[in-house]
Design a protein around this motif. Sequence first.
Motif, PDB file in Angstrom:
ATOM      1  N   VAL A 252       3.452 -10.288  -3.352  1.00  0.00           N
ATOM      2  CA  VAL A 252       3.373 -11.730  -3.620  1.00  0.00           C
ATOM      3  C   VAL A 252       3.035 -12.497  -2.333  1.00  0.00           C
ATOM      4  O   VAL A 252       2.481 -13.592  -2.380  1.00  0.00           O
ATOM      5  CB  VAL A 252       4.725 -12.204  -4.210  1.00  0.00           C
ATOM      6  CG1 VAL A 252       4.835 -13.718  -4.250  1.00  0.00           C
ATOM      7  CG2 VAL A 252       4.936 -11.581  -5.589  1.00  0.00           C
ATOM      8  N   PHE A 253       3.350 -11.892  -1.189  1.00  0.00           N
ATOM      9  CA  PHE A 253       3.164 -12.579   0.095  1.00  0.00           C
ATOM     10  C   PHE A 253       1.907 -12.079   0.791  1.00  0.00           C
ATOM     11  O   PHE A 253       1.430 -10.977   0.526  1.00  0.00           O
ATOM     12  CB  PHE A 253       4.397 -12.336   0.990  1.00  0.00           C
ATOM     13  CG  PHE A 253       5.666 -12.810   0.344  1.00  0.00           C
ATOM     14  CD1 PHE A 253       6.067 -14.131   0.470  1.00  0.00           C
ATOM     15  CD2 PHE A 253       6.436 -11.944  -0.432  1.00  0.00           C
ATOM     16  CE1 PHE A 253       7.227 -14.574  -0.151  1.00  0.00           C
ATOM     17  CE2 PHE A 253       7.593 -12.385  -1.055  1.00  0.00           C
ATOM     18  CZ  PHE A 253       7.993 -13.704  -0.915  1.00  0.00           C
ATOM     19  N   GLY A 282       3.315  -2.071   2.703  1.00  0.00           N
ATOM     20  CA  GLY A 282       3.228  -3.523   2.727  1.00  0.00           C
ATOM     21  C   GLY A 282       3.770  -4.178   3.982  1.00  0.00           C
ATOM     22  O   GLY A 282       3.659  -5.390   4.135  1.00  0.00           O
ATOM     23  N   VAL A 283       4.347  -3.404   4.896  1.00  0.00           N
ATOM     24  CA  VAL A 283       4.896  -4.014   6.115  1.00  0.00           C
ATOM     25  C   VAL A 283       3.772  -4.222   7.132  1.00  0.00           C
ATOM     26  O   VAL A 283       3.008  -3.301   7.421  1.00  0.00           O
ATOM     27  CB  VAL A 283       6.014  -3.140   6.722  1.00  0.00           C
ATOM     28  CG1 VAL A 283       6.444  -3.664   8.086  1.00  0.00           C
ATOM     29  CG2 VAL A 283       7.210  -3.085   5.772  1.00  0.00           C
ATOM     30  N   ALA A 284       3.678  -5.447   7.659  1.00  0.00           N
ATOM     31  CA  ALA A 284       2.660  -5.757   8.673  1.00  0.00           C
ATOM     32  C   ALA A 284       3.262  -5.787  10.073  1.00  0.00           C
ATOM     33  O   ALA A 284       2.615  -5.403  11.040  1.00  0.00           O
ATOM     34  CB  ALA A 284       2.007  -7.103   8.367  1.00  0.00           C
ATOM     35  N   ILE A 285       4.501  -6.282  10.174  1.00  0.00           N
ATOM     36  CA  ILE A 285       5.117  -6.510  11.489  1.00  0.00           C
ATOM     37  C   ILE A 285       6.554  -6.002  11.453  1.00  0.00           C
ATOM     38  O   ILE A 285       7.282  -6.253  10.481  1.00  0.00           O
ATOM     39  CB  ILE A 285       5.118  -8.024  11.830  1.00  0.00           C
ATOM     40  CG1 ILE A 285       3.684  -8.575  11.936  1.00  0.00           C
ATOM     41  CG2 ILE A 285       5.882  -8.295  13.133  1.00  0.00           C
ATOM     42  CD1 ILE A 285       3.600 -10.100  12.055  1.00  0.00           C
ATOM     43  N   LEU A 286       6.946  -5.284  12.506  1.00  0.00           N
ATOM     44  CA  LEU A 286       8.362  -4.940  12.696  1.00  0.00           C
ATOM     45  C   LEU A 286       8.972  -6.071  13.528  1.00  0.00           C
ATOM     46  O   LEU A 286       8.649  -6.223  14.708  1.00  0.00           O
ATOM     47  CB  LEU A 286       8.489  -3.589  13.407  1.00  0.00           C
ATOM     48  CG  LEU A 286       9.916  -3.109  13.699  1.00  0.00           C
ATOM     49  CD1 LEU A 286      10.707  -2.889  12.410  1.00  0.00           C
ATOM     50  CD2 LEU A 286       9.895  -1.820  14.532  1.00  0.00           C
ATOM     51  N   SER A 313       0.448   4.499  14.553  1.00  0.00           N
ATOM     52  CA  SER A 313      -0.371   5.302  13.645  1.00  0.00           C
ATOM     53  C   SER A 313      -0.616   4.568  12.333  1.00  0.00           C
ATOM     54  O   SER A 313      -1.588   4.839  11.644  1.00  0.00           O
ATOM     55  CB  SER A 313       0.284   6.661  13.393  1.00  0.00           C
ATOM     56  OG  SER A 313       1.394   6.506  12.529  1.00  0.00           O
ATOM     57  N   ARG A 314       0.272   3.620  11.982  1.00  0.00           N
ATOM     58  CA  ARG A 314       0.110   2.858  10.730  1.00  0.00           C
ATOM     59  C   ARG A 314      -0.416   1.456  10.969  1.00  0.00           C
ATOM     60  O   ARG A 314      -0.516   0.659  10.046  1.00  0.00           O
ATOM     61  CB  ARG A 314       1.466   2.771  10.015  1.00  0.00           C
ATOM     62  CG  ARG A 314       1.899   4.111   9.508  1.00  0.00           C
ATOM     63  CD  ARG A 314       3.325   4.131   9.027  1.00  0.00           C
ATOM     64  NE  ARG A 314       3.678   5.488   8.665  1.00  0.00           N
ATOM     65  CZ  ARG A 314       3.459   6.019   7.466  1.00  0.00           C
ATOM     66  NH1 ARG A 314       2.945   5.295   6.506  1.00  0.00           N
ATOM     67  NH2 ARG A 314       3.772   7.272   7.226  1.00  0.00           N
ATOM     68  N   GLU A 391      -5.450  -4.812   4.877  1.00  0.00           N
ATOM     69  CA  GLU A 391      -5.156  -3.366   5.019  1.00  0.00           C
ATOM     70  C   GLU A 391      -3.649  -3.097   4.895  1.00  0.00           C
ATOM     71  O   GLU A 391      -3.231  -2.097   4.330  1.00  0.00           O
ATOM     72  CB  GLU A 391      -5.621  -2.856   6.392  1.00  0.00           C
ATOM     73  CG  GLU A 391      -7.121  -2.677   6.537  1.00  0.00           C
ATOM     74  CD  GLU A 391      -7.533  -2.510   8.012  1.00  0.00           C
ATOM     75  OE1 GLU A 391      -8.730  -2.628   8.282  1.00  0.00           O
ATOM     76  OE2 GLU A 391      -6.643  -2.287   8.872  1.00  0.00           O
ATOM     77  N   ARG A 392      -2.862  -3.999   5.444  1.00  0.00           N
ATOM     78  CA  ARG A 392      -1.405  -3.817   5.407  1.00  0.00           C
ATOM     79  C   ARG A 392      -0.850  -3.942   3.990  1.00  0.00           C
ATOM     80  O   ARG A 392       0.205  -3.429   3.688  1.00  0.00           O
ATOM     81  CB  ARG A 392      -0.692  -4.869   6.289  1.00  0.00           C
ATOM     82  CG  ARG A 392      -1.145  -4.921   7.730  1.00  0.00           C
ATOM     83  CD  ARG A 392      -0.515  -3.872   8.602  1.00  0.00           C
ATOM     84  NE  ARG A 392      -0.953  -2.518   8.341  1.00  0.00           N
ATOM     85  CZ  ARG A 392      -2.198  -2.066   8.582  1.00  0.00           C
ATOM     86  NH1 ARG A 392      -3.136  -2.850   9.051  1.00  0.00           N
ATOM     87  NH2 ARG A 392      -2.505  -0.826   8.338  1.00  0.00           N
ATOM     88  N   ARG A 393      -1.558  -4.671   3.119  1.00  0.00           N
ATOM     89  CA  ARG A 393      -1.024  -4.936   1.775  1.00  0.00           C
ATOM     90  C   ARG A 393      -1.380  -3.843   0.783  1.00  0.00           C
ATOM     91  O   ARG A 393      -0.961  -3.894  -0.357  1.00  0.00           O
ATOM     92  CB  ARG A 393      -1.546  -6.285   1.271  1.00  0.00           C
ATOM     93  CG  ARG A 393      -1.057  -7.437   2.126  1.00  0.00           C
ATOM     94  CD  ARG A 393      -1.656  -8.742   1.678  1.00  0.00           C
ATOM     95  NE  ARG A 393      -1.052  -9.199   0.428  1.00  0.00           N
ATOM     96  CZ  ARG A 393      -1.682  -9.952  -0.460  1.00  0.00           C
ATOM     97  NH1 ARG A 393      -2.934 -10.288  -0.274  1.00  0.00           N
ATOM     98  NH2 ARG A 393      -1.056 -10.347  -1.546  1.00  0.00           N
TER      99      ARG A 393
END
Length: 394
Positions: A252-253, A282-286, A313-314, A391-393
Amino acid sequence: MKRSAAPRANVKRATHTADRRPRRQSARAWAPPDDPNIAAAGFLHDMALLQRTERSRFGYKRAAKMVAAGIDRSVRELIAEGTLRDVPYIGPATERIIAELIASGGSAIVADAVAASTARGEVEKRQAFRRAYLSRYAMRQALDAPFAESIVSRATYRGDLQMHSTWSDGVESIASLADAAIALGYTRIGVTDHSYGLPIAGGMSMASAARQHREIDAVNEQFGGRLRVYKGIEANILADGSLDLSRDERRVFEYVIASPHSLLRRSNDQTARIIGAVREPGVAILGHPQGRMYNSRPGVRADWRRVFREAASRRVAIELDGNWHRQDIDFELARVALDEGCLFALDSDAHSLGELPFTDYAIAHARIAGIPANRVVNCWDAKTFDRWLSERRR
Ligand SMILES: [Zn+2]
């Protein structure tokens, strides 16, 4: 400088052992920042812990806060000029300690007081919670220092990707955050209110998120191309490394920051938990990876090199959270992440307009670590940034 050239993480390098990896760091001149202000603040916090009355504890703590985060000039200069006492909350006792620090590099007053007290263990524990923070003075020095053109700077920074609005625990509307971002010269921001798994911080239900997104659409229309507000979310990393949001909810985000908000005072190793979060779809940022807090808690313990290798790597960006009390990750860990090939996000984590300039601390840590602008997602042009987000989604 090619700002749009986002390097792909070198996945192959992740199979090398630490010993076989070329020692690139030694080729680059690097020294920790000269920061007498943060050293002075540390001694004053040591003294605060030894005081018997709340009143004198408070006196040392507010003096520490002032030299750490309230003044632009170094205490060394102020001592040399004889003007240190003009700084608010600096009295004769705190001045003597700071003068000792400047003259000798240490403080016999503090050392004697610690030795004579029963709080020595607590003092040493807290000292470990103050590692690699920057004072306001050192932050400004790092922003102004003549690093190479390729290194991230305020001039190459296009927008802040972690901030909170009235939709969770922030105090500003999205429109006023957008106004302030334009005044700071940004062309994009991401609003990242807390997800529903953090009710203590007013985490948003998915129904609220849908309403928030209509508001963001209206703000984007109003600002007509001058600024784009992205629909982010700060999700919680649960104890097992999964997130509080389901995979469908994450979609959704426009992007998801995954951050630890629990188990931040444990001494056990949490590498598996944090790597688990990095691997979540779906994670873009830690976000604020350690969850540490100045003088208060150490945050997550982990084998950070392994975490960073997985993130690289991701193509999950590692955040440098510039909130003064967090400064997470700091310049020391950022050098490890850089060495592992990570991407970075440099954010304020602001909860009010006054906190938006915390990005300066994130940029300062990144400059000291030697991070080039092309590794920083905040610096990418819109096309490169949008491609990375999509790409992250997946
Ligand atoms: Zn957070």
